[in-house]
Scaffold this active site. Structure first.
Site, mmCIF file in Angstrom:
data_model
loop_
_atom_site.group_PDB
_atom_site.id
_atom_site.type_symbol
_atom_site.label_atom_id
_atom_site.label_comp_id
_atom_site.label_asym_id
_atom_site.label_seq_id
_atom_site.Cartn_x
_atom_site.Cartn_y
_atom_site.Cartn_z
ATOM 1 N N ASP A 289 0.860 -1.170 0.000
ATOM 2 C CA ASP A 289 0.000 0.000 0.000
ATOM 3 C C ASP A 289 0.909 1.236 0.000
ATOM 4 O OD1 ASP A 289 -2.126 1.715 0.018
ATOM 5 O OD2 ASP A 289 -3.254 0.611 1.517
HETATM 6 C C1 BGC Z 1 -5.040 3.210 0.095
HETATM 7 C C2 BGC Z 1 -5.232 2.193 -1.011
HETATM 8 C C3 BGC Z 1 -5.038 2.856 -2.350
HETATM 9 C C4 BGC Z 1 -3.675 3.501 -2.378
HETATM 10 C C5 BGC Z 1 -3.328 4.132 -3.723
HETATM 11 C C6 BGC Z 1 -3.792 4.032 -0.057
HETATM 12 O O1 BGC Z 1 -3.761 5.090 0.807
HETATM 13 O O2 BGC Z 1 -5.027 2.523 1.328
HETATM 14 O O3 BGC Z 1 -6.503 1.615 -0.900
HETATM 15 O O4 BGC Z 1 -5.196 1.913 -3.372
HETATM 16 O O5 BGC Z 1 -3.635 4.508 -1.390
HETATM 17 O O6 BGC Z 1 -4.022 5.280 -3.940
#
Ligand code: BGC
Length: 732
Positions: A289
């Site tokens: 993530d």
């Molecule tokens: C979130 C994810 C997301 C990623 C990319 C993160 O902060 O937890 O769900 O896909 O950002 O934007």
């Protein structure tokens, strides 16, 4: 994710030619950074807007004035495997550098958070899951895939399939709710929709299952918080939708931010290697993530960037989202023997396989024709968005059959949310999507000629007394659209009090004192604590954040043109203090009852106010004749459902099981099947479920699957809280 032998060979040939730097480059995902004026990554900027540190306008200004660095130089050197970009012209420009100017011409995979629609926006997942319509879930995903691929986005950071039982957690909005079985059906449908139409490379994308795993169980519903759970709870609940989606062919997985029982998922070898890659046989790649590899230092698990790179790579984390930690450290880690070439090659092979499967090597660019395809939204996209929105609406209460409202009635439409395009598309929606939104006010005007709008107030700010009085004077009926702002659910949007925010309850009280019938239409991204509303407001419609066609969908349900059929994919508590509340909780030795020394609160009802699976219709359904037959390999359960009202309607027949005595404490009920049936007034249908005996077991803490003889209960009904029951002794 099938590859031909020739494709596999092409990957091996590339691996032979790639330098270590180029391999590590494939493991690196970048997002555009803003340069000049604003020195934070683009992603953080989005977060700042989402959490209110800057306004949408400020964000817009920064974006239009700031220069962005798209990492062209790194792309040229083969150091970027993936980028987060959504503009097709930019996609082509950057892809051209990768294809023509980098040494080996390996295409970039462009990824984005396409959570519930790209060009057309559908209901948030918690709502759409409540349609209990897997065909619909698949169709909306397929449409999102086509729309995004036409803009060069070949990778969706979706579906989010975290089982979520604590409504305080803002991200309950993004996933299919509290139940592992419904969650698994949702996950499978989304994978099919996103990935399966491979008739042209313009029709499918790579899905990304997230957030692996246990994120939904963050302690006290606070985002990013620690997660501790018994392993049997993990295997039987939180892991289930991921297993199902991997089985369906999911191409990629995103690891969760949280730790699970002490080890952050990002560096969790047991989760990434033992369970996901080895036990489930996942063939795709795992991405971290955002920023999560570096956050392992803050977790107190990694000493520094080098340590984080080593631990993550060895644990099976194939791609780094956003930190450049791999880019800057892995080469030295390999030279020092801390990370083997096998680990690097495995990660790169997985990443190249997904790119190959997507057809990116042979079709890296967006065509002119594709770019223009959805400039104007085609009617079939709009009507799918409307169908999804209509099917996701849940009628919670309808005392005295206030609903549906006569089309010629004088309707006072109340609430700031009713006239707002931004607030109907839900978490993770993007500003360009707003132009296609039809507000509730617009939808109501088209359906009710005598509607008048009185904003009166909303989730924030003061109430307008003058408007409230006028609303009371005008309407035969008052429709109050109240609830949460989009920014109150989604990431980093946990709430410690999940009642209707601001002065909206006061507003409702004032509307009720007018003596006019009041219909509460809720717009929100999570289950709310509705004890007060359920007592005093005669009609309540749960309308969630339904996407671009929210307005017409709500109006059609209020007028009766559409008979509501949505169900709750998550239980609604009466009070916040009951969280987490979910129907499939384990048995206790003292199940809650009226007597004092039982598992209950002194000041709250037993269980949910509106449980999982609940939802009314403008007609009524009765259940009879639940018959369970113990056949050789299956349990056959048949039940008769009758439409006892005077309208045609759709019922979601739900089938649950309870393992009454087992070697581990089992849930009081577990969903094992559902079927939607359409019934004319007076019509009856017999609905049968065939539960395979092999699916009646459970995993114990040692990850051994247990099928144990004994007494089982089977339930069928229109809600987890209201079922017929039959018992049987089963031998396996
Ligand atoms: C979130 C994810 C997301 C990623 C990319 C993160 O902060 O937890 O769900 O896909 O950002 O934007």
């Amino acid at each position: 994710m099938k590859l031909t032998d020739a494709q596999k060979q092409r990957i091996e040939d590339l691996l032979q030619q790639m330098t270590l730097e180029e391999k590590i480059g494939q493991m690196n995902q970048e997002s555009p950074s803003i340069v000049g004026g604003f020195d934070v990554p683009f992603e953080e900027l989005i977060e700042m807007m989402t959490d209110g540190r800057i306004t949408k306008e400020e964000f817009g200004n920064i974006m239009s004035n700031a220069k962005q660095d798209f990492h062209e130089d790194e792309i040229r050197k083969g150091l970027v495997g993936s980028l987060m970009v959504q503009d097709p012209v930019k996609v082509n420009e950057l892809q051209k550098i990768a294809m023509e100017e980098s040494r080996l011409g390996i295409p970039i995979i462009f990824g984005l958070d396409v959570i519930h629609g790209f060009r057309s926006v559908y209901p948030i997942a918690i709502a759409e899951a409540g349609s209990f319509d897997t065909d619909l879930m698949e169709r909306t995903a397929a449409m999102a895939a086509k729309e995004s691929r036409s803009a060069g986005v070949a990778w969706h950071f979706a579906p989010m399939v975290d089982v979520a039982r604590d409504a305080r957690w803002g991200r309950v909005s993004e996933g299919p709710g509290e139940d592992p079985y419904l969650g698994s059906q949702f996950a499978r449908a989304k994978i099919r929709g996103l990935q399966n139409d491979q008739s042209s490379t313009e029709n499918y994308v790579a899905a990304c299952l997230k957030h692996y795993v246990g994120y939904g169980a963050c302690e006290s519903g606070r985002d990013y918080n620690t997660v501790s759970m018994a392993m049997h709870v993990f295997y039987n609940n939180y892991l289930k939708p991921f297993e199902a989606a991997v089985d369906e062919g999911a191409a990629t997985v995103m690891a969760a931010f949280n730790d699970l029982n002490g080890t952050p998922c990002t560096v969790n070898r047991f989760l990434l290697r033992d369970i996901l890659k080895d036990s489930c046989g996942f063939p795709g790649f795992v991405v971290s993530d955002a920023n999560a590899i570096r956050e392992c230092e803050v977790h107190g698990i990694c000493a520094d960037d080098m340590d984080a790179a080593i631990q993550a790579a060895n644990a099976g984390m194939d791609m780094d989202m956003g930190t450049e930690i791999y880019l800057k450290n892995l080469k030295e880690a390999v030279a020092d023997g801390k990370v083997s070439m096998e680990v690097i090659d495995e990660a790169v092979r997985r990443i190249l396989s997904v790119k190959m499967w997507l057809g990116l090597f042979d079709h890296p660019y967006v065509t002119e024709e594709a770019m223009k395809r959805y400039e104007t939204l085609p009617e079939e996209h709009t009507s799918l968005a409307r169908e999804a929105a209509e099917k996701s609406i849940v009628l919670l209460k309808n005392e005295g059959n206030i609903l549906p409202i006569d089309r010629n009635a004088k309707v006072s439409l109340v609430g700031n949310l009713a006239d707002n395009k931004e607030e109907i598309i839900g978490a993770w929606a993007m500003s360009w999507q707003e132009k296609d939104c039809v507000t509730i006010l617009e939808g109501m005007k088209a359906e009710f000629p005598n509607v008048q709008y009185f904003p009166c107030g909303g989730p924030e700010g003061d109430l307008n007394m003058d408007q409230i009085i006028k609303a009371g004077d005008y309407g035969d009926v008052i429709v109050a659209v109240l609830g949460e702002l989009v920014s109150m659910s989604g990431e980093a949007s946990s709430r410690a009090d999940i009642t209707i925010p601001g002065r909206q309850r006061e507003l409702l009280e004032m509307l009720l004192t007018t003596g006019k019938p009041v219909v509460l239409v809720l717009m929100n991204g999570r289950p709310l604590a509705l004890d007060w509303e359920a007592q005093y407001v005669p009609a309540i419609v749960e309308a969630w954040h339904l996407g671009i066609q929210m307005g017409p969908a709500v109006a059609h349900v209020l007028s009766g043109a559409v008979n509501p059929e949505g169900r709750l994919s998550s239980s609604f508590p009466a009070f916040t203090g009951q969280c987490p509340v979910y129907y499939n909780h384990p048995n206790t030795g003292r199940p809650g009852s009226k007597s004092k020394f039982t598992s209950r609160y002194l000041d709250a009802p037993l269980g949910a106010l509106y449980p999982f699976g609940y939802g009314l219709s403008y007609t009524t359904f009765a259940y009879s004749d639940l018959k369970v037959e113990n056949k050789e390999a299956v349990i056959e359960a048949c039940v008769t459902v009758t439409n006892t009202g005077d309208r045609a309607g759709k019922e979601t027949v739900q089938f649950y099981m309870q393992d009454v005595t087992a070697s581990l404490v089992r849930p009081v009920k577990e969903l094992k099947g559902f079927e939607k049936v359409s019934l004319e007034p007076g019509e009856s249908k017999t609905v049968c479920f065939w539960l395979e005996k092999k699916d009646m077991g459970f995993w114990n803490n040692e990850h051994v699957y247990c099928l144990e003889d004994g007494k089982f209960r089977f339930y069928a009904g229109g809600s987890s809280g209201d079922c017929l029951m039959a018992e049987a002794a089963i031998r396996f």
